[in-house]
Design an enzyme around this catalytic site. Structure first.
Site, PDB file in Angstrom:
ATOM      1  N   GLU A  57      -6.095   4.596 -18.353  1.00 11.44           N
ATOM      2  CA  GLU A  57      -5.977   3.296 -17.712  1.00 11.44           C
ATOM      3  C   GLU A  57      -7.013   2.402 -18.404  1.00 11.44           C
ATOM      4  O   GLU A  57      -8.205   2.684 -18.350  1.00 11.44           O
ATOM      5  CB  GLU A  57      -6.369   3.506 -16.255  1.00 11.44           C
ATOM      6  CG  GLU A  57      -5.837   2.549 -15.262  1.00 11.44           C
ATOM      7  CD  GLU A  57      -6.408   2.911 -13.898  1.00 11.44           C
ATOM      8  OE1 GLU A  57      -7.322   2.204 -13.459  1.00 11.44           O
ATOM      9  OE2 GLU A  57      -5.958   3.898 -13.289  1.00 11.44           O
ATOM     10  N   ASP A  68     -14.118  -4.469  -7.748  1.00 10.33           N
ATOM     11  CA  ASP A  68     -14.980  -3.514  -8.438  1.00 10.33           C
ATOM     12  C   ASP A  68     -16.394  -3.492  -7.901  1.00 10.33           C
ATOM     13  O   ASP A  68     -16.963  -4.519  -7.558  1.00 10.33           O
ATOM     14  CB  ASP A  68     -15.001  -3.828  -9.934  1.00 10.33           C
ATOM     15  CG  ASP A  68     -13.712  -3.400 -10.614  1.00 10.33           C
ATOM     16  OD1 ASP A  68     -13.365  -2.206 -10.488  1.00 10.33           O
ATOM     17  OD2 ASP A  68     -13.040  -4.250 -11.224  1.00 10.33           O
TER      18      ASP A  68
END
Lengths: 276, 435
Positions: A57, A68
């Site tokens: 990924e 994040d």
């Protein structure tokens, strides 16, 4: 054209099917392109594959990565300061393909929106990319992308979360191809002491409404955790721990070794698969 | 009333009352670009609000708080000495600066805090550029007994130590955000991260008409009391509707608040003034509509400051409240259909208007609101003496005294130099309120 009909190298579903046939979960590794710089990040992605990651990924760094935690935020800042551009992800995709693993791109939506949805899909497909994971695009807003993915034979991986209602699990998974990304906990990316019980429950609920493989991400960082998740999921997704490993050593060579070693540990973990 | 916006046909045409348009979409803008984890909470908020807005108990309680706590209705003040500099047009100020906590922010905060209580959520979080929304949220949390956490960029906490203390006095915790550019945009990112993690117990009390649906609609609805009052007040005072309404636009909540009651009055020009910073052509500004492009930021599609790769560009303004690289999606739409127009006012023009209002009327405005005042000077000169201009004075300038004193050279050792005119602002001394 359906992604799974695409001729040539293995696609996402092929890899997941093969892992299932081997009686194990697949290992999916995340790294952002451009951290610590573009060539080094590509070397690190190759180290992922060499260490046993089934599917890579590739993240595109973004100025406002609101899904994040600190580790990936920092990597994105470094990558952007270093001048990483959207097009660099295509170089990384080609390299990962050559290393022998399918490459999915993980990106916040504005990057693709600005590039042009169809143009991005076209360029990604031409580079050999398998598809997109879109953490801040839900299918409700994704009509353009779904159409472009169909046109260019790309997989579209949307996320489901512990808070998703059954109705949303149905509609979101119906829009997915390749696999369904199940967020293990409520929260952002980053290593956690344990992967909570809600991940298992979410995988079970997702399985009831769709036939696609279900892979679990957020919070997995060790072989033991990978084994635990592999006990109930079709794939285990690891991100922040790889980013941390890459910057752990005194130099790049040490970081690459650490990435490979972690991939090996996790690859053993997904083969151990603790029954729950 | 049905209207087609003049000069527009095809996909940009709009029929039906503009005031009846709610989210998720305003034309091609708005929407819900969020992680799936937040969707359930947004749906819950949407459901709760749909019930609350027609529940007399809810609306009655909010009206009572407006009346007995924050001091509504706010008054309308005509400013003839200021207006002499605006081509002789009549200028009337809607005095949101006189609200409790010093700005229009309290209107939205009280409404959303009541919604949080209604949803059984006892924890609220908020982003703040440097104070006004954070202080308003801390105030409502204290009033209703809610736990409150405010995210503020590290740069802003340092420069605005007094506002941090103000929030803490009110019982709120303030988190200093060290990510990214360490200002409002990053405070909003961090608030979103907290919300994704704690969404089941926490309400994210967004301070402007941006964010994912239903926030742009809810915040607008809680702010539209400004325009509803002003419309009745100006009809009573002047005997007709104004020719133009001026408001500053960062995220744009005070502007939509005053515009909304006039959306379907085609004779009323609606003008939003964005922060031009050093000038839109310098690249150092916060004028998202005038200097940005459509994109996706913080959960909605709207005009944003971004580079050719879609990375957000940092905004710059003497006014922290306008220092945001996006704008509410309804503004983007009103711009696109031509119902409102958006112009830039640069730092120096805003500060000149700030000083002018101080000296001609004895009112110290917020620097944010001073952008609207500068706009009114411009519009008044176009309209001439027959014109009537309504300005939303969204906040008071007590918080801006330090910035203004530096700008005009009034700090100790520089006394009596106020007539020297504007000076270069001290770098980074300029973050105070979000609009």
């Amino acid at each position: 054209m359906n992604p799974s009909d695409r001729p040539g190298p293995e696609g996402v579903e092929d890899v997941l099917r093969r892992a299932a046939e081997e009686g194990r979960a697949a290992l999916i590794g995340y790294l952002p392109v451009g951290f610590p710089d573009v060539p080094a990040s590509i070397e690190a992605m190759k180290a992922l594959v060499a260490g046993g990651v089934d599917l890579v990924e590739i993240g595109i760094p973004y100025s406002d990565p609101l899904m994040d935690g600190p580790v990936i935020q920092h990597a994105a800042e470094v990558a952007l300061r270093g001048g990483t551009r959207t097009a660099d992800v295509l170089t990384a995709v080609r390299a990962v393909r050559e290393a022998g693993a399918p490459a999915l791109v993980m990106t916040y939506w504005n990057i693709v929106d600005r590039y042009g949805v169809d143009r991005f899909a076209q360029d990604l497909a031409a580079a050999g990319g398998a598809g997109l994971i879109t953490p801040d695009l839900i299918p409700d807003e994704g009509a353009d992308w779904i159409e472009a993915a169909q046109r260019h034979g790309l997989d579209r991986v949307f996320l489901v979360a512990p808070s998703s209602t059954d109705e949303r699990l149905r509609s979101t998974t119906a829009a997915c191809t390749g696999f369904v990304y199940a967020a293990s906990t409520m929260g952002v990316t980053g290593a956690r002491a344990s992967v909570g019980p809600r991940a298992h429950e979410l995988v079970e609920r997702t399985r009831k409404v769709c036939d696609l493989p279900v892979c679990v991400g957020l919070g997995v960082s060790t072989g033991e955790q990978a084994a635990q998740v592999a006990g109930y999921a079709d794939g285990v997704i690891v991100g922040s721990a790889f980013v941390k490993a890459l910057s752990s050593g005194p130099d790049l060579a040490a970081g690459l070794l650490a990435v490979r070693a972690l991939a090996e540990e996790l690859a053993l973990g997904v083969r151990r698969g603790v029954e729950q | 009333m049905t209207r087609v916006v003049e000069g527009r046909t095809g996909p940009l045409a709009h029929t039906g009352p503009l005031a009846a348009v709610d989210g998720p979409y305003f034309g091609r803008f708005g929407g819900r670009f969020v992680p799936e984890a937040l969707v359930a909470a947004l749906e819950e908020l949407e459901r709760t609000y749909a019930q609350a807005r027609i529940d007399p108990q809810f609306t009655g309680e909010l009206e009572r708080l407006h009346r007995e706590y924050s001091g509504r209705p706010s008054i309308l003040t005509e400013v003839p000495r200021f207006a002499e500099h605006a081509g002789g047009a009549r200028v009337l100020l809607k005095r949101e600066d006189l609200n409790h906590t010093g700005s229009h922010k309290i209107n939205n905060v009280l409404g959303q805090a009541l919604l949080a209580v209604r949803m059984g959520k006892r924890r609220v979080i908020a982003e703040t550029g440097a104070g006004q929304h954070g202080v308003a949220t801390a105030t409502a949390a204290a009033l209703m007994g809610l736990e409150c956490l405010v995210f503020m960029g590290e740069e802003d906490t340092r420069r605005q130590a007094l506002n941090v203390a103000r929030m803490r006095l009110l019982g709120a915790d303030v988190v200093s955000v060290t990510a990214g550019s360490r200002t409002l945009k990053d405070a909003m990112n961090e608030a979103m991260r907290d919300w994704v993690t704690n969404v089941e117990t926490t309400h994210y009390l967004i301070g402007t008409v941006a964010g994912p649906h239903p926030f742009p609609t809810i915040v607008r609805d809680f702010q539209r009391v400004i325009g509803q009052e002003a419309r009745a007040q100006i009809l009573e005072r002047v005997g007709r509707l104004p020719d133009a309404i001026c408001a500053c636009v960062g995220g744009g909540s005070n502007a939509l608040g005053i515009f909304h009651a006039f959306l379907d009055d085609p004779g009323v020009d609606l003008i939003g003034f964005e922060a031009g910073g050093d000038g839109v052509d310098t690249g150092r500004h916060a004028a998202s509509i005038n200097g940005g492009l459509p994109g996706v930021l913080h959960g909605n599609r709207t005009f944003i400051l971004q580079d050719s790769d879609g990375q957000t560009i940092e905004s710059h303004s003497v006014s922290a409240g306008l220092d945001y690289p996006g704008v509410g999606p309804q503004h983007s739409w009103l711009h696109e259909i031509g119902r409102a127009r958006y112009e830039a006012v640069d730092d120096a023009q805003a500060m000149d208007a700030f000083r002018l209002l101080c000296r001609t009327e004895g009112i110290i405005p917020a620097i944010e609101s001073s952008h609207a005042l500068a706009g009114a000077l411009r519009v008044g000169r176009e309209l001439g003496p027959d014109g009537v201009i309504l300005v939303n004075l969204s906040g008071r300038g007590d918080k801006d005294v330090d910035t203004a004193a530096r700008w005009f050279g009034l700090m100790p050792g520089e006394e009596n130099s106020a007539d020297r005119g504007p000076r270069e602002p001290v770098a980074g001394s300029d973050h105070q309120e979000e609009a």
